[in-house]
Design a protein around this motif. Sequence first.
Motif, short mmCIF file in Angstrom:
data_model
loop_
_atom_site.label_atom_id
_atom_site.label_comp_id
_atom_site.label_asym_id
_atom_site.label_seq_id
_atom_site.Cartn_x
_atom_site.Cartn_y
_atom_site.Cartn_z
N ASN A 159 0.82 -1.23 0.00
CA ASN A 159 0.00 0.00 0.00
C ASN A 159 0.85 1.27 0.00
OD1 ASN A 159 -2.59 -1.22 -0.01
ND2 ASN A 159 -2.30 -1.72 2.15
N LEU A 160 1.84 1.30 -0.86
CA LEU A 160 2.70 2.48 -0.97
C LEU A 160 2.34 3.26 -2.22
CD1 LEU A 160 6.15 0.85 -0.07
CD2 LEU A 160 4.80 2.40 1.37
N SER A 161 2.53 4.57 -2.16
CA SER A 161 2.36 5.41 -3.35
C SER A 161 3.71 6.05 -3.66
CB SER A 161 1.31 6.50 -3.09
OG SER A 161 1.82 7.43 -2.15
N GLU A 162 3.81 6.71 -4.81
CA GLU A 162 5.08 7.34 -5.17
C GLU A 162 5.46 8.44 -4.18
OE1 GLU A 162 4.59 7.09 -9.93
OE2 GLU A 162 6.40 8.12 -9.21
N GLN A 163 4.47 9.03 -3.51
CA GLN A 163 4.76 10.07 -2.52
C GLN A 163 5.49 9.49 -1.30
OE1 GLN A 163 1.59 9.84 -3.99
NE2 GLN A 163 2.26 11.41 -5.44
N ASP A 164 5.38 8.20 -1.09
CA ASP A 164 6.05 7.55 0.05
C ASP A 164 7.52 7.26 -0.24
OD1 ASP A 164 3.66 7.32 1.58
OD2 ASP A 164 3.08 5.59 0.37
N LEU A 165 7.92 7.42 -1.50
CA LEU A 165 9.25 6.96 -1.92
C LEU A 165 10.26 8.10 -2.02
CD1 LEU A 165 8.22 4.47 -4.77
CD2 LEU A 165 8.58 4.00 -2.33
N TYR A 166 11.51 7.71 -2.05
CA TYR A 166 12.64 8.61 -2.33
C TYR A 166 12.28 9.45 -3.54
CZ TYR A 166 17.42 9.55 -4.10
OH TYR A 166 18.56 10.13 -4.59
N GLU A 167 12.53 10.74 -3.44
CA GLU A 167 12.00 11.67 -4.44
C GLU A 167 12.61 11.53 -5.83
OE1 GLU A 167 12.42 15.43 -2.57
OE2 GLU A 167 10.86 14.98 -1.09
N ASP A 168 13.82 11.02 -5.93
CA ASP A 168 14.50 10.99 -7.23
C ASP A 168 14.41 9.65 -7.94
OD1 ASP A 168 15.20 13.63 -7.22
OD2 ASP A 168 17.15 13.28 -6.28
N ILE A 169 13.41 8.83 -7.60
CA ILE A 169 13.30 7.57 -8.36
C ILE A 169 12.91 7.90 -9.80
CG2 ILE A 169 12.68 6.18 -6.35
CD1 ILE A 169 9.84 6.01 -7.56
N ASP A 170 13.27 7.01 -10.69
CA ASP A 170 13.01 7.22 -12.12
C ASP A 170 11.68 6.66 -12.56
OD1 ASP A 170 15.63 8.42 -13.27
OD2 ASP A 170 16.26 6.86 -11.88
N GLY A 171 11.00 5.95 -11.68
CA GLY A 171 9.70 5.45 -12.04
C GLY A 171 9.32 4.19 -11.29
N VAL A 172 8.08 3.79 -11.51
CA VAL A 172 7.54 2.56 -10.95
C VAL A 172 7.27 1.64 -12.14
CG1 VAL A 172 5.65 1.53 -9.64
CG2 VAL A 172 6.50 3.82 -9.03
N LEU A 173 7.88 0.44 -12.11
CA LEU A 173 7.81 -0.46 -13.25
C LEU A 173 7.27 -1.82 -12.84
CD1 LEU A 173 11.35 0.07 -14.86
CD2 LEU A 173 9.23 1.28 -15.40
N THR A 174 6.65 -2.50 -13.79
CA THR A 174 6.36 -3.92 -13.61
C THR A 174 7.66 -4.68 -13.87
OG1 THR A 174 5.83 -4.29 -15.93
CG2 THR A 174 4.00 -3.60 -14.49
N VAL A 175 7.68 -5.94 -13.50
CA VAL A 175 8.88 -6.75 -13.75
C VAL A 175 9.16 -6.83 -15.25
CG1 VAL A 175 9.84 -9.08 -13.58
CG2 VAL A 175 8.64 -8.09 -11.64
N GLY A 176 8.11 -6.98 -16.04
CA GLY A 176 8.29 -7.04 -17.49
C GLY A 176 8.89 -5.76 -18.05
N GLN A 177 8.44 -4.63 -17.57
CA GLN A 177 9.00 -3.35 -18.02
C GLN A 177 10.47 -3.22 -17.62
OE1 GLN A 177 6.02 -0.95 -16.06
NE2 GLN A 177 5.09 -0.38 -18.02
N PHE A 178 10.81 -3.74 -16.45
CA PHE A 178 12.21 -3.71 -16.04
C PHE A 178 13.06 -4.58 -16.96
CE2 PHE A 178 15.72 -5.23 -13.25
CZ PHE A 178 16.35 -4.01 -13.08
N TYR A 179 12.59 -5.78 -17.26
CA TYR A 179 13.35 -6.68 -18.15
C TYR A 179 13.48 -6.11 -19.56
CZ TYR A 179 13.39 -10.45 -14.71
OH TYR A 179 13.61 -11.21 -13.61
N GLU A 180 12.53 -5.30 -19.98
CA GLU A 180 12.63 -4.69 -21.30
C GLU A 180 13.83 -3.75 -21.39
OE1 GLU A 180 8.89 -2.82 -22.05
OE2 GLU A 180 7.84 -4.73 -22.30
#
Length: 191
Positions: A159-180
């Motif tokens: 139950n995390l949102s991007e606002q909960d994360l380190y500010e300089d992340i480059d994005g939220v990806l699925t595993v498939g998007q990461f492997y791409e």
Amino acid sequence: MSKHHKQEHDNHTLCQVCNQCKDCSGCRCTGLQDTQGSPLRKMMIVVSKAGIDSVYAGLIMANGARSEGIEVDMFFTFFGLDVITKKRMEHLKIALAGNPGMHMPEIVGVFPGMENLATHMMMKRMDELDIPHVGEFLDIIKAAGGTIFACKLAMEMFNLSEQDLYEDIDGVLTVGQFYERYNPGTQIIFI
């Protein structure tokens, strides 16, 4: 490769690295070129644990790769999300239970306060060696051109949102998007 596939494609060439058919596009690596020592171009580091020893292994390897001019993608999933969660990133602990590297009887790890004591001692030693804390380490990796991603599924599980994360992340990806993001000359490391 299955026996049926092998019979059907007897004249095709198998990759010596991944053992997939190079002629059927099953092989995504550079085959012989990689076995003959082509340079490492990219590291994809998956961090799935939140113990200090695991986390710092990933951060140090990422920083070392960038220092050598190697492209770096970091992917934080499951408990590894703690590394890039604002409220938790500076409160990681060392895991005593099941950690043979602590060189102490397993029973010691269950005593109250032992985990905090071991964490304090580890962080004190890291301070003496001038090893940056987690947030600073992420800043260094970002400044050096590394990329940092969070796992979409793990974020939904916790139950995390991007606002909960380190500010300089480059994005939220699925595993498939990461492997791409894989390219020839890439190594994937799972921590």
